[in-house]
Design a protein around this motif. Structure first.
Motif, PDB file in Angstrom:
ATOM      1  N   ALA A 251      77.282  -0.645  24.857  1.00 34.24           N
ATOM      2  CA  ALA A 251      76.801   0.804  24.842  1.00 34.24           C
ATOM      3  C   ALA A 251      75.402   1.090  24.295  1.00 34.24           C
ATOM      4  O   ALA A 251      75.167   0.381  23.264  1.00 34.24           O
ATOM      5  N   GLY A 252      74.611   1.821  24.898  1.00 29.55           N
ATOM      6  CA  GLY A 252      73.401   2.205  24.421  1.00 29.55           C
ATOM      7  C   GLY A 252      72.302   1.337  24.693  1.00 29.55           C
ATOM      8  O   GLY A 252      71.084   1.457  23.875  1.00 29.55           O
ATOM      9  N   SER A 253      72.375   0.441  25.691  1.00 33.18           N
ATOM     10  CA  SER A 253      71.531  -0.662  25.939  1.00 33.18           C
ATOM     11  C   SER A 253      70.293   0.028  26.637  1.00 33.18           C
ATOM     12  O   SER A 253      70.355   0.876  27.510  1.00 33.18           O
ATOM     13  N   ASP A 254      68.965  -0.221  26.192  1.00 35.10           N
ATOM     14  CA  ASP A 254      67.833   0.016  27.006  1.00 35.10           C
ATOM     15  C   ASP A 254      67.507  -0.990  27.943  1.00 35.10           C
ATOM     16  O   ASP A 254      68.551  -1.990  27.996  1.00 35.10           O
ATOM     17  N   THR A 255      66.431  -1.259  28.382  1.00 34.02           N
ATOM     18  CA  THR A 255      66.206  -2.026  29.668  1.00 34.02           C
ATOM     19  C   THR A 255      66.269  -3.744  29.127  1.00 34.02           C
ATOM     20  O   THR A 255      66.472  -4.365  29.742  1.00 34.02           O
ATOM     21  N   LEU A 256      65.558  -3.771  27.846  1.00 32.20           N
ATOM     22  CA  LEU A 256      65.614  -5.041  27.219  1.00 32.20           C
ATOM     23  C   LEU A 256      66.974  -5.479  26.873  1.00 32.20           C
ATOM     24  O   LEU A 256      67.306  -6.518  27.143  1.00 32.20           O
ATOM     25  N   ALA A 257      67.756  -4.840  26.348  1.00 30.22           N
ATOM     26  CA  ALA A 257      69.261  -5.250  25.859  1.00 30.22           C
ATOM     27  C   ALA A 257      70.286  -5.255  27.083  1.00 30.22           C
ATOM     28  O   ALA A 257      70.792  -6.314  27.203  1.00 30.22           O
ATOM     29  N   THR A 258      69.929  -4.659  28.200  1.00 30.55           N
ATOM     30  CA  THR A 258      70.630  -4.585  29.591  1.00 30.55           C
ATOM     31  C   THR A 258      70.179  -6.001  30.202  1.00 30.55           C
ATOM     32  O   THR A 258      70.940  -6.534  30.721  1.00 30.55           O
ATOM     33  N   SER A 259      68.860  -6.277  30.132  1.00 32.96           N
ATOM     34  CA  SER A 259      68.616  -7.364  31.005  1.00 32.96           C
ATOM     35  C   SER A 259      69.122  -8.849  30.253  1.00 32.96           C
ATOM     36  O   SER A 259      69.175  -9.683  30.818  1.00 32.96           O
ATOM     37  N   TYR A 260      69.041  -8.487  28.946  1.00 31.51           N
ATOM     38  CA  TYR A 260      69.333  -9.960  27.962  1.00 31.51           C
ATOM     39  C   TYR A 260      70.871 -10.180  28.343  1.00 31.51           C
ATOM     40  O   TYR A 260      71.287 -11.290  28.624  1.00 31.51           O
ATOM     41  N   ALA A 261      71.713  -8.977  28.341  1.00 33.13           N
ATOM     42  CA  ALA A 261      73.271  -9.290  28.576  1.00 33.13           C
ATOM     43  C   ALA A 261      73.584  -9.800  30.123  1.00 33.13           C
ATOM     44  O   ALA A 261      74.248 -10.538  30.377  1.00 33.13           O
ATOM     45  N   LEU A 262      72.549  -8.985  31.013  1.00 39.69           N
ATOM     46  CA  LEU A 262      72.735  -9.808  32.565  1.00 39.69           C
ATOM     47  C   LEU A 262      72.437 -10.990  32.651  1.00 39.69           C
ATOM     48  O   LEU A 262      73.013 -11.771  33.252  1.00 39.69           O
ATOM     49  N   SER A 263      71.316 -11.583  32.084  1.00 44.67           N
ATOM     50  CA  SER A 263      70.809 -12.742  31.823  1.00 44.67           C
ATOM     51  C   SER A 263      71.913 -13.852  31.360  1.00 44.67           C
ATOM     52  O   SER A 263      72.152 -14.691  31.918  1.00 44.67           O
ATOM     53  N   CYS A 264      72.472 -13.394  30.249  1.00 49.35           N
ATOM     54  CA  CYS A 264      73.632 -14.193  29.710  1.00 49.35           C
ATOM     55  C   CYS A 264      74.862 -14.422  30.676  1.00 49.35           C
ATOM     56  O   CYS A 264      75.481 -15.487  30.531  1.00 49.35           O
ATOM     57  N   ALA A 265      75.105 -13.422  31.498  1.00 49.01           N
ATOM     58  CA  ALA A 265      76.335 -13.376  32.570  1.00 49.01           C
ATOM     59  C   ALA A 265      75.877 -14.307  33.502  1.00 49.01           C
ATOM     60  O   ALA A 265      76.716 -15.060  34.014  1.00 49.01           O
ATOM     61  N   ILE A 266      74.705 -14.240  33.885  1.00 46.03           N
ATOM     62  CA  ILE A 266      73.973 -14.806  34.989  1.00 46.03           C
ATOM     63  C   ILE A 266      74.129 -16.641  34.837  1.00 46.03           C
ATOM     64  O   ILE A 266      74.665 -17.458  35.457  1.00 46.03           O
ATOM     65  N   ARG A 267      73.803 -16.596  33.450  1.00 45.02           N
ATOM     66  CA  ARG A 267      73.830 -18.333  32.963  1.00 45.02           C
ATOM     67  C   ARG A 267      75.479 -18.979  33.023  1.00 45.02           C
ATOM     68  O   ARG A 267      75.734 -19.745  33.358  1.00 45.02           O
ATOM     69  N   LYS A 268      76.221 -17.795  32.699  1.00 43.78           N
ATOM     70  CA  LYS A 268      77.790 -18.259  32.635  1.00 43.78           C
ATOM     71  C   LYS A 268      78.276 -18.659  33.955  1.00 43.78           C
ATOM     72  O   LYS A 268      79.153 -19.451  34.294  1.00 43.78           O
ATOM     73  N   MET A 269      77.626 -18.018  35.064  1.00 46.27           N
ATOM     74  CA  MET A 269      77.937 -18.299  36.488  1.00 46.27           C
ATOM     75  C   MET A 269      77.623 -19.780  37.124  1.00 46.27           C
ATOM     76  O   MET A 269      78.259 -20.091  38.046  1.00 46.27           O
ATOM     77  N   GLY A 270      76.724 -20.462  36.126  1.00 47.09           N
ATOM     78  CA  GLY A 270      76.275 -21.728  36.764  1.00 47.09           C
ATOM     79  C   GLY A 270      75.132 -21.803  37.678  1.00 47.09           C
ATOM     80  O   GLY A 270      74.271 -20.912  37.492  1.00 47.09           O
ATOM     81  N   GLN A 271      75.325 -22.536  38.752  1.00 45.27           N
ATOM     82  CA  GLN A 271      73.910 -22.552  39.673  1.00 45.27           C
ATOM     83  C   GLN A 271      73.863 -21.178  40.345  1.00 45.27           C
ATOM     84  O   GLN A 271      74.801 -20.749  41.138  1.00 45.27           O
ATOM     85  N   VAL A 272      72.815 -20.710  40.241  1.00 45.19           N
ATOM     86  CA  VAL A 272      72.546 -19.430  40.961  1.00 45.19           C
ATOM     87  C   VAL A 272      71.048 -19.657  41.936  1.00 45.19           C
ATOM     88  O   VAL A 272      70.200 -20.020  41.363  1.00 45.19           O
ATOM     89  N   ASP A 273      71.086 -19.723  43.191  1.00 46.84           N
ATOM     90  CA  ASP A 273      69.974 -19.993  43.784  1.00 46.84           C
ATOM     91  C   ASP A 273      68.801 -18.596  44.111  1.00 46.84           C
ATOM     92  O   ASP A 273      67.804 -18.758  44.060  1.00 46.84           O
ATOM     93  N   LEU A 274      69.618 -17.429  44.040  1.00 52.89           N
ATOM     94  CA  LEU A 274      68.866 -16.111  44.323  1.00 52.89           C
ATOM     95  C   LEU A 274      69.285 -15.112  43.807  1.00 52.89           C
ATOM     96  O   LEU A 274      70.679 -14.681  43.745  1.00 52.89           O
ATOM     97  N   ILE A 275      68.636 -14.290  42.861  1.00 51.84           N
ATOM     98  CA  ILE A 275      69.092 -13.100  42.408  1.00 51.84           C
ATOM     99  C   ILE A 275      68.310 -11.860  43.073  1.00 51.84           C
ATOM    100  O   ILE A 275      67.211 -11.968  43.241  1.00 51.84           O
ATOM    101  N   VAL A 276      69.302 -10.907  43.535  1.00 50.83           N
ATOM    102  CA  VAL A 276      68.404  -9.941  44.283  1.00 50.83           C
ATOM    103  C   VAL A 276      69.033  -8.434  43.464  1.00 50.83           C
ATOM    104  O   VAL A 276      70.104  -8.371  43.277  1.00 50.83           O
ATOM    105  N   CYS A 277      67.930  -7.674  43.288  1.00 44.87           N
ATOM    106  CA  CYS A 277      68.271  -6.275  42.960  1.00 44.87           C
ATOM    107  C   CYS A 277      67.551  -5.249  43.439  1.00 44.87           C
ATOM    108  O   CYS A 277      66.552  -5.580  43.813  1.00 44.87           O
ATOM    109  N   GLY A 278      68.043  -4.168  43.152  1.00 42.48           N
ATOM    110  CA  GLY A 278      66.868  -2.760  43.486  1.00 42.48           C
ATOM    111  C   GLY A 278      65.952  -2.806  42.594  1.00 42.48           C
ATOM    112  O   GLY A 278      65.671  -3.177  41.501  1.00 42.48           O
TER     113      GLY A 278
END
Length: 287
Positions: free
Chosen positions: A95-122
């Motif tokens: 809660a209360g995350s700005d863009t820096l904290a949000t991107s950190y949390a999302l990047s940690c989650a993506i690392r947990k997913m293992g191999q990712v070939d492409l990330i797409v976002c708006g």
């Protein structure tokens, strides 16, 4: 051959229909007064991912969102359109995350997913309009990035080719995979819900949404299980999450209402239209 695509999506308040109750007395957004919607440009990104899934044999689309439990609706909307699975990153610690904290949390989650070939976002979310989260995720993962994408033209030989829409024109660029791509609102709109998929996934839910006694129902139907991850499920440092990891501080929010100083009523006569065009060119509104 597998090709794993992750779509970053966000549930946002519908700021396109802001009324008098949209702001609280303390200057924060009154989210209860605004309906929650799928961020528009994230829908454009989802469409690009689904098109690649149709082109690439073995491709899968996973949608990742961060927010409260109600953000699972974003995952369901994605499943209705053709996504394969989804994960909601949720917890008070975010809660209360700005863009820096949000991107950190999302990047940690993506690392947990293992191999990712492409990330797409708006390109950006309509509640913040910063266009920072996508590029920051790429930086934290050490990935190259292509921004302002209007169309993903091709994926071949370990590279991706993208058409970008910029203020000065259009350009086509090519880069190595894995890659992060941010997508403009000028890209193709997302396809509507598929009737069969809507019926299939209408009861898809994260664990915290389910009622007591439904364990057997979801155990027999694993495709209805939407992932729900908390801080305990990702490798992270607490100091980079939530408010403690958010250096952005909002000093003041002002609600600005634009009003026209003057108006002009015209008839459809050719001479009046021509006169208006000359006036607009003369004051550099157009041309």
């Amino acid at each position: 051959m597998s090709f794993n695509i992750v779509v970053l999506a966000k549930q946002v308040p519908d700021t396109r229909n802001v009324g008098k109750d949209a702001m609280k007395a303390d200057g924060t957004v009154n989210r209860a007064a605004l309906p929650a919607i799928f961020n528009p440009e994230d829908l454009n990104a989802l469409e690009q991912a689904l098109r690649l899934k149709e082109k690439i044999e073995g491709a899968t689309v996973t949608v990742l969102t961060m927010g409260p439990a109600r953000a699972a609706e974003i995952i369901r909307e994605s499943l209705y359109r053709g996504a394969d699975r989804g994960v909601v990153l949720s917890g008070r610690e975010f809660a209360g995350s700005d863009t820096l904290a949000t991107s950190y949390a999302l990047s940690c989650a993506i690392r947990k997913m293992g191999q990712v070939d492409l990330i797409v976002c708006g390109r950006q979310a309509i509640d913040g309009d910063t266009a920072q989260v996508g590029p920051q995720v790429a930086e934290k993962l050490g990935l190259p990035q292509i921004t302002y994408a209007e169309d993903i033209l091709d994926v071949a030989d370990g590279h991706i080719t993208v058409r970008r829409r910029l203020e000065r024109g259009v350009e086509v660029v090519r880069g190595p995979l894995p890659m992060l791509v941010t997508v403009n609102g000028s890209a193709a709109p997302c396809r509507p819900r598929h009737a069969k998929l809507t019926l299939k996934y209408k009861r898809a839910a994260i664990p915290s949404e389910r009622e007591a006694g439904q364990e057997a129902f979801y155990a027999d139907r694993p495709y209805l299980n939407i992932g729900e991850w908390g801080v305990a499920d990702i490798e992270h440092e607490d100091r980079w999450l939530g408010l403690s990891g958010s250096p952005t501080k909002v000093k003041q929010i002002e609600n600005v209402v634009f009003t026209a100083k003057e108006s002009k009523r015209l008839s459809p006569a050719d001479d009046e239209i021509e006169g208006l065009m000359k006036e607009l060119i003369a004051n550099h509104t157009i041309g």
